[in-house]
Design a protein around this motif. Structure first.
Motif, PDB file in Angstrom:
ATOM      1  N   THR A   1      -6.350  -0.150   2.217  1.00 28.61           N
ATOM      2  CA  THR A   1      -5.563   0.270   1.058  1.00 28.61           C
ATOM      3  C   THR A   1      -5.285  -0.907   0.128  1.00 28.61           C
ATOM      4  O   THR A   1      -5.375  -0.803  -1.096  1.00 28.61           O
TER       5      THR A   1
ATOM      6  N   GLY B   1       0.824  -1.199   0.000  1.00 25.02           N
ATOM      7  CA  GLY B   1       0.000   0.000   0.000  1.00 25.02           C
ATOM      8  C   GLY B   1       0.857   1.247   0.000  1.00 25.02           C
ATOM      9  O   GLY B   1       2.079   1.179   0.026  1.00 25.02           O
TER      10      GLY B   1
ATOM     11  N   HIS C   1     -10.633   5.435  -0.320  1.00 28.65           N
ATOM     12  CA  HIS C   1     -11.048   4.284  -1.129  1.00 28.65           C
ATOM     13  C   HIS C   1     -12.057   4.709  -2.185  1.00 28.65           C
ATOM     14  O   HIS C   1     -11.897   4.402  -3.379  1.00 28.65           O
TER      15      HIS C   1
ATOM     16  N   ASP D   1       0.440   3.732   2.286  1.00 29.80           N
ATOM     17  CA  ASP D   1       0.430   4.289   3.624  1.00 29.80           C
ATOM     18  C   ASP D   1       1.856   4.505   4.126  1.00 29.80           C
ATOM     19  O   ASP D   1       2.725   3.667   3.941  1.00 29.80           O
TER      20      ASP D   1
ATOM     21  N   SER E   1      -9.137   6.494   5.378  1.00 28.88           N
ATOM     22  CA  SER E   1      -9.000   5.347   4.476  1.00 28.88           C
ATOM     23  C   SER E   1     -10.296   5.092   3.728  1.00 28.88           C
ATOM     24  O   SER E   1     -10.292   4.779   2.529  1.00 28.88           O
TER      25      SER E   1
END
Length: 220
Positions: free
Chosen positions: A81, A11, A140, A13, A136
């Motif tokens: 993610t 991901g 998305h 992040d 998040s």
């Protein structure tokens, strides 16, 4: 609504990036943890899920979890993610192979419903993200809508759909896809994927027909 960027799923992040594995073994362990987390959160929900249960499902030592994640919250954020990237990567080939803009949306929906039927837990996880990690959750859906809008804009430039397509159309299509996935992917599979996708594509083709063609052949 994993495969992390088509690979192992770290991901984007920041915390994940700092703990990204550098070896094949590490990537395999991370993949196992994310897959196990999807099952655990999908079956038990965020609050009842536990790190120890995730590691048991993954078949790894409890200490290995902290090599990649600082907490249950962290693995949940990474999972959202990861799931988003997995859906994106799963539908992309079919979308890219489509003949025109409407066919691309039809193909994307068909692939999405097929994915949901194999990963029904995605709806519970994404829905819980609204309360566990609102950023998040928002990212998305926002990123999904942005991809749809980009496809519509490109299709409009080619004369395949009406020229005034906008973010509103993109969010409307995404909303339709989300609920079709819920109805025919999670709740019941009483209709074939192609049947659902064809019905949705017909609706889009008529509603997004280039100006001057509405009410005629529907842009077909």
């Amino acid at each position: 609504m994993t495969g992390a960027q088509g690979q192992d799923a770290a991901g984007s992040d920041d915390a994940m990036a700092a703990k990204a594995p550098r070896t094949a073994r590490g990537r395999k362990t991370l993949r196992a943890l994310l897959d196990a987390a999807a099952l655990e959160f999908g079956e038990r929900g965020f609050h009842d899920a536990s790190i120890s249960a995730i590691t048991r499902r993954a078949g790894v030592a409890l200490g290995s979890f902290y090599t990649y994640f600082d907490s249950k919250d962290a693995v949940f954020r990474a999972l959202v993610t990861d799931l988003s990237a997995q859906v994106r990567d799963h539908v992309a080939p079919a979308i890219q192979a489509a003949d025109d803009g409407i066919a691309a949306e039809r193909a994307g929906l068909a692939q999405f419903i097929g994915f949901v039927r194999r990963h029904k837990e995605i709806y519970r996880i994404i829905d819980e993200a609204e309360f566990v990690d609102a950023e998040s959750f928002r990212r998305h859906y926002a990123s999904t809508a942005e991809r749809i809008e980009a496809r519509l804009t490109a299709a409009a430039a080619r004369g395949e759909v009406r020229g005034d397509v906008s973010d509103v159309h993109a969010w409307a299509i995404m909303g339709m896809n989300v609920f079709l996935g819920l109805r025919y992917g999670v709740w019941d599979e009483d209709r074939g994927v192609d049947d659902v996708a064809d019905s949705a594509a017909s609706l889009l083709r008529d509603g997004l027909a280039p100006r001057g063609r509405e009410g005629g052949d529907g842009g077909r």
